[in-house]
Design a protein around this motif. Sequence first.
Motif, mmCIF file in Angstrom:
data_model
loop_
_atom_site.group_PDB
_atom_site.id
_atom_site.type_symbol
_atom_site.label_atom_id
_atom_site.label_comp_id
_atom_site.label_asym_id
_atom_site.label_seq_id
_atom_site.Cartn_x
_atom_site.Cartn_y
_atom_site.Cartn_z
ATOM 1 N N VAL A 102 6.577 -9.425 -1.634
ATOM 2 C CA VAL A 102 6.424 -7.967 -1.618
ATOM 3 C C VAL A 102 5.462 -7.593 -0.487
ATOM 4 O O VAL A 102 4.397 -8.202 -0.340
ATOM 5 N N ASN A 103 5.864 -6.626 0.308
ATOM 6 C CA ASN A 103 5.092 -6.277 1.490
ATOM 7 C C ASN A 103 4.018 -5.255 1.141
ATOM 8 O O ASN A 103 4.184 -4.064 1.346
ATOM 9 N N PHE A 104 2.910 -5.743 0.576
ATOM 10 C CA PHE A 104 1.786 -4.845 0.355
ATOM 11 C C PHE A 104 1.255 -4.399 1.704
ATOM 12 O O PHE A 104 1.301 -5.156 2.667
ATOM 13 N N SER A 105 0.788 -3.206 1.745
ATOM 14 C CA SER A 105 0.205 -2.709 2.977
ATOM 15 C C SER A 105 -0.972 -3.608 3.375
ATOM 16 O O SER A 105 -1.790 -3.976 2.545
ATOM 17 N N LYS A 106 -1.004 -3.967 4.658
ATOM 18 C CA LYS A 106 -2.042 -4.898 5.110
ATOM 19 C C LYS A 106 -3.229 -4.118 5.678
ATOM 20 O O LYS A 106 -3.130 -3.547 6.751
ATOM 21 N N MET B 588 -2.948 8.649 4.746
ATOM 22 C CA MET B 588 -1.860 7.735 4.395
ATOM 23 C C MET B 588 -0.524 8.407 4.623
ATOM 24 O O MET B 588 -0.341 9.583 4.292
ATOM 25 N N THR B 589 0.405 7.646 5.174
ATOM 26 C CA THR B 589 1.750 8.162 5.346
ATOM 27 C C THR B 589 2.729 6.993 5.353
ATOM 28 O O THR B 589 2.332 5.856 5.614
ATOM 29 N N GLY B 590 3.995 7.283 5.051
ATOM 30 C CA GLY B 590 5.016 6.229 5.057
ATOM 31 C C GLY B 590 5.115 5.562 3.709
ATOM 32 O O GLY B 590 4.982 6.199 2.674
ATOM 33 N N VAL B 591 5.320 4.243 3.745
ATOM 34 C CA VAL B 591 5.529 3.492 2.516
ATOM 35 C C VAL B 591 4.270 2.698 2.220
ATOM 36 O O VAL B 591 3.652 2.135 3.113
ATOM 37 N N PHE B 592 3.857 2.702 0.955
ATOM 38 C CA PHE B 592 2.614 2.015 0.595
ATOM 39 C C PHE B 592 2.849 0.519 0.472
ATOM 40 O O PHE B 592 2.188 -0.289 1.096
ATOM 41 N N ASP B 593 3.821 0.130 -0.395
ATOM 42 C CA ASP B 593 4.236 -1.260 -0.360
ATOM 43 C C ASP B 593 5.729 -1.297 -0.588
ATOM 44 O O ASP B 593 6.302 -0.405 -1.190
ATOM 45 N N ASP B 594 6.388 -2.283 -0.075
ATOM 46 C CA ASP B 594 7.826 -2.304 -0.237
ATOM 47 C C ASP B 594 8.342 -3.724 -0.309
ATOM 48 O O ASP B 594 7.710 -4.671 0.114
ATOM 49 N N SER B 595 9.484 -3.829 -0.917
ATOM 50 C CA SER B 595 10.195 -5.077 -0.981
ATOM 51 C C SER B 595 11.657 -4.671 -0.890
ATOM 52 O O SER B 595 12.369 -4.620 -1.877
ATOM 53 N N LYS B 596 12.052 -4.317 0.305
ATOM 54 C CA LYS B 596 13.337 -3.667 0.511
ATOM 55 C C LYS B 596 14.500 -4.478 -0.044
ATOM 56 O O LYS B 596 15.402 -3.946 -0.659
ATOM 57 N N TRP B 597 14.465 -5.773 0.171
ATOM 58 C CA TRP B 597 15.608 -6.585 -0.274
ATOM 59 C C TRP B 597 15.706 -6.618 -1.784
ATOM 60 O O TRP B 597 16.745 -6.909 -2.343
ATOM 61 N N GLN B 598 14.614 -6.254 -2.468
ATOM 62 C CA GLN B 598 14.673 -6.139 -3.921
ATOM 63 C C GLN B 598 14.976 -4.712 -4.350
ATOM 64 O O GLN B 598 15.025 -4.414 -5.533
ATOM 65 N N THR B 601 10.684 0.224 -3.037
ATOM 66 C CA THR B 601 9.705 0.693 -2.065
ATOM 67 C C THR B 601 8.885 1.769 -2.746
ATOM 68 O O THR B 601 9.367 2.462 -3.628
ATOM 69 N N ARG B 602 7.660 1.896 -2.320
ATOM 70 C CA ARG B 602 6.775 2.881 -2.928
ATOM 71 C C ARG B 602 6.306 3.806 -1.815
ATOM 72 O O ARG B 602 5.361 3.474 -1.091
ATOM 73 N N PRO B 603 6.970 4.942 -1.604
ATOM 74 C CA PRO B 603 6.513 5.857 -0.561
ATOM 75 C C PRO B 603 5.166 6.451 -0.959
ATOM 76 O O PRO B 603 4.894 6.613 -2.148
ATOM 77 N N VAL B 604 4.347 6.740 0.043
ATOM 78 C CA VAL B 604 3.050 7.353 -0.254
ATOM 79 C C VAL B 604 3.290 8.765 -0.771
ATOM 80 O O VAL B 604 4.020 9.536 -0.160
ATOM 81 N N ASP B 605 2.720 9.070 -1.903
ATOM 82 C CA ASP B 605 2.713 10.454 -2.367
ATOM 83 C C ASP B 605 1.311 10.781 -2.855
ATOM 84 O O ASP B 605 0.386 9.959 -2.725
ATOM 85 N N PHE B 606 1.150 11.953 -3.394
ATOM 86 C CA PHE B 606 -0.180 12.383 -3.820
ATOM 87 C C PHE B 606 -0.818 11.355 -4.753
ATOM 88 O O PHE B 606 -2.010 11.048 -4.657
ATOM 89 N N PHE B 607 0.027 10.801 -5.657
ATOM 90 C CA PHE B 607 -0.552 9.940 -6.701
ATOM 91 C C PHE B 607 -0.917 8.557 -6.193
ATOM 92 O O PHE B 607 -1.792 7.905 -6.748
ATOM 93 N N VAL B 608 -0.272 8.122 -5.110
ATOM 94 C CA VAL B 608 -0.716 6.882 -4.463
ATOM 95 C C VAL B 608 -2.126 7.077 -3.909
ATOM 96 O O VAL B 608 -3.029 6.270 -4.132
ATOM 97 N N VAL B 609 -2.314 8.198 -3.201
ATOM 98 C CA VAL B 609 -3.615 8.437 -2.577
ATOM 99 C C VAL B 609 -4.677 8.641 -3.660
ATOM 100 O O VAL B 609 -5.784 8.112 -3.578
#
Lengths: 344, 789
Positions: A102-106, B588-598, B601-609
């Motif tokens: 899983v690609n956690f933000s680095k 913060m912008t974009g995706v916070f963490d992702d595992s695309k092949w699975q 993905t977790r896009p950044v939103d208010f609740f991530v920040v």
Amino acid sequence: MEIKKQIEELVLNAKNEILTIKTMNELNDLKAKYLGKTSPFAQLMSQMKTLSNEEKPLFGQAVNEGKNQIASLFDGFRLELEQKAIEEKLKNEAVDVTLPGVNFSKGSKHLLSKTIEEIEDLFIGMGYSVKEGPEIESDLYNFEMLNLPKGHPARDMQDTFYITEETLLRTHTSPVQVRTMLEAGGKKPIKIICPGKVYRRDDDDLTHSHQFTQIEALVVDEDVTIADLKGTLLVLAQKMFGEERKIRLRPSYFPFTEPSVEVDVSCGQCGGKGCSMCKQTGWIEILGAGMVNNAVLEAAGYDSTKYQGFALGMGIERIAILKHGIDDIRAFYINDLRFNRQFK
Amino acid sequence: MLFSLKWLKEMVSIPCTREELVAKFNLMSSEVEDHYQLVTATNLTVGYVKTCIMHPQSDHLHICEVDVAKETLQIVCGAPNVAAGQKVIVALEGAVLPGNFKIKKSTIRGVESNGMICSLDELGIEHKYHQEDGIHVLPESSVIGTNPLEVLHFDDEVIELSLTPNRGDLLSMMGIAYDVSAMLDTALTLKDIFVKEVKESNPVKVSTQTPSCKSYYARVIRDVEIKESPEWLKARLIASGIRPINNVVDITNYVMLETGQPLHAFDFDKLKSNTIVVRNAIDNETIVTLDGKTRTLVADDIVITDGHTPVALAGVMGGESTQIDQSTKAILLESAIFDGLTIRKTSKRLDLRSESSSRFERGLDPNRTLLACNRAAALFEQLANGKVLANVNSFENQNLIPIVVDLSLSKLIKVTGYQYSEKLVSNVLKRLHFEFKLQDGIFKISVPTRRIDIKTYQDIIEEIVRIAGYELIPTTLPKSAIPGSLTEVQKQKRLIRETLSTLGLNETITYSLTSESEAKSFDADEKESIQLLYPIVETRGTMRHSQIPALLEVLNYNLSRKAENVHLFEIGKGYSNQGETEFVSGLMTGVFDDSKWQGITRPVDFFVVKGVIETLLNKLNVDKVQFLPPKLPHPKLHPGISAEIIIEDISVGLVGKLHPSLSSEKGFPDTYVFEVDLKAILSASKPNDKMKEVSKFPSVSRDLAIVIDRSISAKQVIETLKKAGKKTLIDIKIFDVYQGEKVALDKKSIALSLTFQDNSKTLSTEEIDLLVSKIVKAIATELNGELRS
């Protein structure tokens, strides 16, 4: 005995039949066939009542032995089947472990922060405290109390951003030293380092930045010597750049120290023989230092006949540039993530 | 300071190479900026142009027959000034000129050329020093076949010192000679000065009306012949970086270089009186300086007057009205000392920094003022055929007697940490030419007036240490045993850096200075900005109030370099007239963490920040944090997706989505920012001192789904539940929020998982049922909600 033969035959048949079995259901069916209510053993047992009392125990024993043999045969085979099923299941569950995690933000710490922390830790280990202070300073603390009265030619060494005639952006972290000495009331020994942002009125280019970072160290006590300064500088150079490094001191001038020195560290690329990195000298200038000028001690309330001290000051960017082979000081302030992320 | 090694060797014995001398300078005296052979050209000879005719195929080339003693060479030369009968500099075949220019036999438009006739530029002498176009013509007396560099005295080496402000003494050849004598432990060979005076007496009266003029010596020289200076003098000026002009000006410059004392020569006949009065300028008084510019003066400036009118701006530049020119016959020579601070102010204000002003600024040896005056007079006599009138007229208000500084051997040892012997110290002082007496372990040192930088024993220690060598000093560590550590706040700051970088944010460090509009662009309070008096550029003229504009700049930079997921934080200050405030800021912008092949993905939103901030505050032991809709929406943030961060009723920061109009203006994707006051959160940090007991009894969970008005916040729900559930309700987790067709239009459904636990007993089913029913009742009465059916 007739019965023994008959049982042996049953066991043999069971053994042979079991070998053809593939699934647990087949096993259960076979088990019912041999050990169930209509099995040959059940039929044999029903014959028991026709036997004499002497024959009965022997007959019963023979039948039970046969049943037990077959039962354990089935149990053994059940385990085998179960094991096979588990193996099959695990095989099916196997993943390609070479797929990415899983690609956690680095995240990363800024190289300047890392370098500051490294130097702080080194000095804390030698008994120093870390002192900070304001970046918007008075001319008094930034210059005058450091033996740099207004109009002093040495003020040209630090071109200054003034906010008013009396306030400015500090050109070095030395005013923190002044503040610390004043706090100490001219009595207590001092052993501090002062990291922080400083500002000079320079145009930004490869080697200059109007904002940069300094760490200064100050030791004031009754018996602090140039030898102590030299020893401290050697520790600093060796911990930051490598145990094989050497240092040398050259005369220089800062109004707040007397004597003042520039400190060179032996070149890491050529080991001191001379190369392009050290401009063929074998040495690379890393910082300035000196014994605290008595005028500075006295201005801060210390009795200079009793107390003496040393101070040293370095640019963190310069240390990081030398350590990591960075070729442009602006890289620290652009914050290109491809640069920043290299240093964690 | 540039100096000629050949010149220096006349003043002090130097039995080593330039490189060895440079190494000594670096370790014992002053840093060497550069050092080089004055002229590197090789294989040059003096040639005689026997014939010179025009090249038949060219309108500007000449064909010359040049006698170079061993042979006569045919050389094609393009210079317009080449002529038969000249002695010239010939670069022979095989010569290498500066810039690795190799001279070869060649054919130029069908005519063979065997070498080159050189200009001074081609020898590497910069044009500003000679201003000659075309080839250089050597003096008639030059001997054919000899080395022209010797004729021109260019067979010299140059060392450039990078002087610190204290070493004004090294702005003179004499000063350098003294230091070299100490460095190398060799003898000085300074020459005495003899001035041949005529009988006529100096008629000039000098006086001062300002304390800024410390001393003034004037001589008058008549019948001077203005001409070019001899080659040796010109070469030395060039080596020193000064352009030769004529013998009179050159002599004043030469003597300044030699002694450090700036001199000025007035055309004596242009002076309107025989009186020199030094005074402060009158505000708005004007003078036309040598460069033809009219300068408006202020009362702090010092002027030299003829009794009425300024004729020179003291220490900075002469006046045009008394300038030396080709018809000058008599000169008044000034050797004076002006207050350095005053000269510094004037030269800075008028942007007129000169060789002379930089020497006054650093201070002069009061004992060289008269010496320089006489030295120049002697040279006027020798090189300009001048008649030096009898008497130097002067006033002198300086202390010419050396000061005495005491240094005990024990103090020296106490400061340095090295056991110097009396013998070693005595030897060093002798090398420095410092006179001293040694009494009971105390050196009583008469500091020569040339070293005005030396005033205290600390200064003497520096002299001893540098000449004896820093390498003598051992390496030890301070003996004082003071424990060192970070303060709590410093530790917390490191923890913030550690936590946020572990959470995937990249630390930035950006400039505090920005433009006036950017500085306060995120400051909702509109505090007053701190501005520089003289910024270099207006875009870096104001101290920032907030770090967010800089983070947006970093975002912009990285987006334009194809970065997509940008997560930044910075620990730094905002500045305003209310002081310096330390912030932790983030973007913060974009995706916070992702595992695309699975497929995750977790896009950044208010609740991530918000989660990042909550995690950080949790790490810092800050409880009771509330995120509430801002009282006044921040103009740069989405009004519905932003919150104030409140700790114990005090707003400590903000978090939110960048206002969509700002994002689209900048071309940013959805971007979230936060900024919190570091001091405020750290003061709310309450680490656990004592362990809290962990219940030994099991906990029980119950799930509830309730339907309430959309306008009711999660915070209200949780507060209601907590109140009803008392301390037995130890945890509330929201696991679903739904609004849509399955509930009424103005309603929403919230699913909650409640955990109950008691520290003293196992809760019975009945007890929990009772609590749940109380909770349900509270939902109904206080929130007008009901269980979802």
